[in-house]
Design a protein around this motif. Structure first.
Motif, PDB file in Angstrom:
ATOM      1  N   UNK A  89       0.830  -1.201   0.000  1.00 39.31           N
ATOM      2  CA  UNK A  89       0.000   0.000   0.000  1.00 39.31           C
ATOM      3  C   UNK A  89       0.869   1.258   0.000  1.00 39.31           C
ATOM      4  N   UNK A  90       2.087   1.112   0.493  1.00 40.80           N
ATOM      5  CA  UNK A  90       2.998   2.252   0.578  1.00 40.80           C
ATOM      6  C   UNK A  90       4.157   2.153  -0.411  1.00 40.80           C
ATOM      7  N   UNK A  91       4.435   0.959  -0.902  1.00 35.40           N
ATOM      8  CA  UNK A  91       5.579   0.772  -1.798  1.00 35.40           C
ATOM      9  C   UNK A  91       5.178   0.470  -3.232  1.00 35.40           C
ATOM     10  N   UNK A  92       3.971  -0.078  -3.439  1.00 38.88           N
ATOM     11  CA  UNK A  92       3.536  -0.438  -4.786  1.00 38.88           C
ATOM     12  C   UNK A  92       4.456  -1.464  -5.431  1.00 38.88           C
ATOM     13  N   UNK A  93       4.826  -2.515  -4.692  1.00 38.71           N
ATOM     14  CA  UNK A  93       5.786  -3.506  -5.172  1.00 38.71           C
ATOM     15  C   UNK A  93       5.392  -4.107  -6.518  1.00 38.71           C
ATOM     16  N   UNK A  94       6.372  -4.238  -7.403  1.00 41.71           N
ATOM     17  CA  UNK A  94       6.256  -5.122  -8.566  1.00 41.71           C
ATOM     18  C   UNK A  94       6.757  -6.496  -8.142  1.00 41.71           C
ATOM     19  N   UNK A  95       6.382  -7.510  -8.911  1.00 44.16           N
ATOM     20  CA  UNK A  95       6.754  -8.874  -8.553  1.00 44.16           C
ATOM     21  C   UNK A  95       8.254  -9.021  -8.352  1.00 44.16           C
ATOM     22  N   UNK A  96       9.055  -8.469  -9.249  1.00 40.70           N
ATOM     23  CA  UNK A  96      10.507  -8.649  -9.162  1.00 40.70           C
ATOM     24  C   UNK A  96      11.098  -8.006  -7.914  1.00 40.70           C
ATOM     25  N   UNK A  97      10.342  -7.102  -7.274  1.00 44.05           N
ATOM     26  CA  UNK A  97      10.844  -6.411  -6.088  1.00 44.05           C
ATOM     27  C   UNK A  97      10.596  -7.186  -4.803  1.00 44.05           C
ATOM     28  N   UNK A  98       9.792  -8.252  -4.864  1.00 41.40           N
ATOM     29  CA  UNK A  98       9.574  -9.074  -3.674  1.00 41.40           C
ATOM     30  C   UNK A  98       9.605 -10.569  -3.968  1.00 41.40           C
ATOM     31  N   UNK A  99       9.217 -10.999  -5.186  1.00 42.53           N
ATOM     32  CA  UNK A  99       9.023 -12.420  -5.445  1.00 42.53           C
ATOM     33  C   UNK A  99      10.007 -13.021  -6.428  1.00 42.53           C
ATOM     34  N   UNK A 100       9.789 -14.308  -6.681  1.00 47.57           N
ATOM     35  CA  UNK A 100      10.659 -15.074  -7.570  1.00 47.57           C
ATOM     36  C   UNK A 100       9.796 -15.770  -8.627  1.00 47.57           C
ATOM     37  N   UNK A 101      10.444 -16.298  -9.655  1.00 43.96           N
ATOM     38  CA  UNK A 101       9.748 -17.079 -10.667  1.00 43.96           C
ATOM     39  C   UNK A 101       9.568 -18.526 -10.223  1.00 43.96           C
ATOM     40  N   UNK A 102      10.406 -18.956  -9.284  1.00 40.58           N
ATOM     41  CA  UNK A 102      10.372 -20.330  -8.793  1.00 40.58           C
ATOM     42  C   UNK A 102      10.271 -20.325  -7.271  1.00 40.58           C
ATOM     43  N   UNK A 103       9.669 -21.377  -6.718  1.00 39.02           N
ATOM     44  CA  UNK A 103       9.565 -21.494  -5.263  1.00 39.02           C
ATOM     45  C   UNK A 103      10.908 -21.756  -4.594  1.00 39.02           C
ATOM     46  N   UNK A 104      11.896 -22.179  -5.372  1.00 38.15           N
ATOM     47  CA  UNK A 104      13.160 -22.604  -4.756  1.00 38.15           C
ATOM     48  C   UNK A 104      14.405 -21.888  -5.285  1.00 38.15           C
ATOM     49  N   UNK A 105      14.238 -21.017  -6.289  1.00 32.36           N
ATOM     50  CA  UNK A 105      15.392 -20.382  -6.896  1.00 32.36           C
ATOM     51  C   UNK A 105      15.294 -18.865  -6.811  1.00 32.36           C
ATOM     52  N   UNK A 106      16.419 -18.221  -6.448  1.00 35.99           N
ATOM     53  CA  UNK A 106      16.465 -16.770  -6.306  1.00 35.99           C
ATOM     54  C   UNK A 106      16.806 -16.126  -7.652  1.00 35.99           C
ATOM     55  N   UNK A 107      16.032 -15.127  -8.046  1.00 36.56           N
ATOM     56  CA  UNK A 107      16.278 -14.399  -9.292  1.00 36.56           C
ATOM     57  C   UNK A 107      17.387 -13.369  -9.088  1.00 36.56           C
ATOM     58  N   UNK A 108      18.301 -13.309 -10.054  1.00 28.92           N
ATOM     59  CA  UNK A 108      19.426 -12.375  -9.987  1.00 28.92           C
ATOM     60  C   UNK A 108      19.354 -11.365 -11.125  1.00 28.92           C
ATOM     61  N   UNK A 109      19.939 -10.203 -10.884  1.00 30.57           N
ATOM     62  CA  UNK A 109      20.047  -9.164 -11.914  1.00 30.57           C
ATOM     63  C   UNK A 109      21.524  -8.941 -12.211  1.00 30.57           C
ATOM     64  N   UNK A 110      21.862  -8.957 -13.493  1.00 39.20           N
ATOM     65  CA  UNK A 110      23.257  -8.780 -13.877  1.00 39.20           C
ATOM     66  C   UNK A 110      23.548  -7.310 -14.130  1.00 39.20           C
ATOM     67  N   UNK A 111      24.526  -6.785 -13.442  1.00 38.09           N
ATOM     68  CA  UNK A 111      24.927  -5.391 -13.578  1.00 38.09           C
ATOM     69  C   UNK A 111      25.842  -5.218 -14.789  1.00 38.09           C
ATOM     70  N   UNK A 112      25.982  -3.978 -15.289  1.00 37.98           N
ATOM     71  CA  UNK A 112      26.857  -3.733 -16.443  1.00 37.98           C
ATOM     72  C   UNK A 112      28.301  -4.178 -16.235  1.00 37.98           C
ATOM     73  N   UNK A 113      28.757  -4.176 -14.962  1.00 32.95           N
ATOM     74  CA  UNK A 113      30.143  -4.574 -14.699  1.00 32.95           C
ATOM     75  C   UNK A 113      30.315  -6.085 -14.586  1.00 32.95           C
TER      76      UNK A 113
END
Length: 314
Positions: A89-113
Motif C-alpha cells: 500500500x505504501x511501496x507499490x511492489x512489482x513482482x521482481x521487487x519481492x518475489x521469484x519465478x520459482x519457489x526454490x530459486x532466487x532471481x538475480x540481476x546482472x549489472x553492467x560490470x
C-alpha cells in the motif's frame, strides 16, 4: 502478458532521446499523427484489451485478506502474502521487487560490470529505526513499540532508480494495516525460517520447506480473496486481480490532503511517502513531527501568514 501501450510509448520516447543525444535526427515523431509510428501506436491504444487491465484491491477484499491472515499459521503462505500486500500500500511492489519465478530459486540481476545481485528485497533492505536512532538487529514482535521509522531499499527497479530508499512511518491508529508491522513480520518470518538476512525475505513454509513467493502464488491468493469478497463476480473479472494489482495499490492509498480555511493547525506525523498537503487560506500553522522524515512529502502553501515548523514527536 503483452506490453501495454504506455510501455511501448515510453520505449519510443527513449529511442528518440537516444538518437537526439547522439546528434542524429529523430527516427519518428509521435506528435505527427500522420506518421506510421504514431498511427501504429494509436491503433494499439484503441485495440488494447480493457478486460486485461488489472484491478486494484478495495476495502472488501482487504477485509478478507485481514480475516484469513488472522486465522492462518504465522509461517503460512497466506500470512506472508498478506504482509506483502499491506506493505505494498505504501511501496507499490512489482513482482521482481519481492518475489521469484520459482519457489526454490532466487532471481538475480546482472549489472553492467558483470556482477550479479539479488532482485527482491531482503531483510537487510528493511531498516527499522528506533526512537534512540539505533536499528533493530532482531525482529521480535514486541520491538514494534520502539520503531519510529521503516526505511525500505529498492534493489532493482523498472524505472532504474536502483538503490532508492523510501521512509515509511508506523500507522499506530490502524495496527492491522500498519506497513511497518507488516515489514517486521516479514523479517521475523524469515528469521524463524533460518533465512540469511542477505537473501529475499518474502518466504513462507510449505510442507516443512522454506518457499519463495511467486507471481502465481500472489495471483492465486488475490483471486481467492476477490471470490470470497464478491461471490457472484464473473471469472473474467476475478482474473483481473493479479500480481500486477499490487503496483496499483500505492496510487490508491497515497494521501492527498487539501486544507481550506483560516487558522488551521496541521500536525503531520503519520502520512506515508508521497503525501501531498495543499494549504489554502490565511494564518495556518503546519507542524512536521518526527523531524520531518517523510520522503517525498510535498506541501503547497497557497496562503499568507503561514507558519511552518519541524520537531520531534513526544
Amino acid at each position: 502478458d503483452s506490453l501495454r501501450s504506455d510501455t511501448i510509448k515510453g520505449y519510443a520516447k527513449a529511442a528518440i532521446k537516444l538518437f537526439l543525444l547522439r546528434d542524429f535526427p529523430a527516427p519518428f515523431d509521435l506528435g505527427d499523427t500522420n506518421s506510421m509510428a504514431a498511427t501504429i501506436l494509436n491503433n494499439y491504444e484503441e485495440q488494447e484489451d480493457i478486460a486485461s487491465q488489472r484491478l486494484p484491491l478495495d476495502d472488501l477484499i482487504f477485509a478478507q485478506i485481514l480475516q484469513i491472515s488472522s486465522t492462518s499459521d504465522f509461517l503460512s503462505r497466506e500470512c506472508c502474502i498478506s504482509d506483502i500486500i499491506i506493505l505494498s500500500r505504501y511501496t507499490g511492489f512489482r513482482l521482481s521487487e519481492y518475489g521469484q519465478k520459482s519457489h526454490s530459486k532466487i532471481e538475480l540481476h546482472k549489472l553492467p560490470d558483470g556482477r550479479s545481485i539479488i532482485k527482491a528485497i531482503t531483510t537487510q533492505d528493511l531498516a527499522f529505526t528506533t526512537g534512540d536512532g539505533t536499528q533493530l538487529t532482531t525482529f521480535d514482535p514486541e520491538n514494534i513499540q520502539h520503531v519510529v521509522r521503516l526505511t525500505v531499499t529498492f534493489r532493482i527497479q523498472k524505472n532504474r532508480r536502483n538503490g532508492e530508499k523510501k521512509d515509511i512511518l508506523p500507522d499506530s491508529n490502524n495496527p492491522e494495516m500498519c506497513p511497518v508491522r507488516a515489514a517486521l513480520r516479514l523479517a521475523q518470518r524469515a528469521q524463524e525460517l533460518g533465512q540469511l538476512q542477505s537473501n529475499p525475505c518474502a518466504i513462507y513454509q510449505y510442507k516443512g520447506n522454506m518457499t519463495y513467493v511467486t507471481g502465481k502464488d500472489m495471483s492465486s491468493f488475490l483471486q481467492n480473496m476477490a471470490t470470497k469478497a464478491y461471490p457472484g463476480m464473473p471469472k473474467s473479472k476475478i482474473k483481473r486481480f493479479a500480481k500486477k494489482s499490487l503496483s496499483l495499490l500505492r496510487h490508491r492509498y497515497l494521501v492527498k490532503k487539501k486544507v481550506v480555511g483560516t487558522g488551521n493547525k496541521i500536525d503531520i506525523k503519520s502520512f506515508c511517502t508521497g503525501t501531498t498537503i495543499d494549504v489554502i487560506g490565511n494564518n495556518n500553522s503546519i507542524k512536521i513531527l518526527n523531524g520531518g522524515l517523510i520522503e517525498g512529502l510535498k506541501i503547497f502553501i497557497r496562503t499568507s501568514n503561514a507558519t511552518y515548523e519541524q520537531c520531534c514527536a513526544n
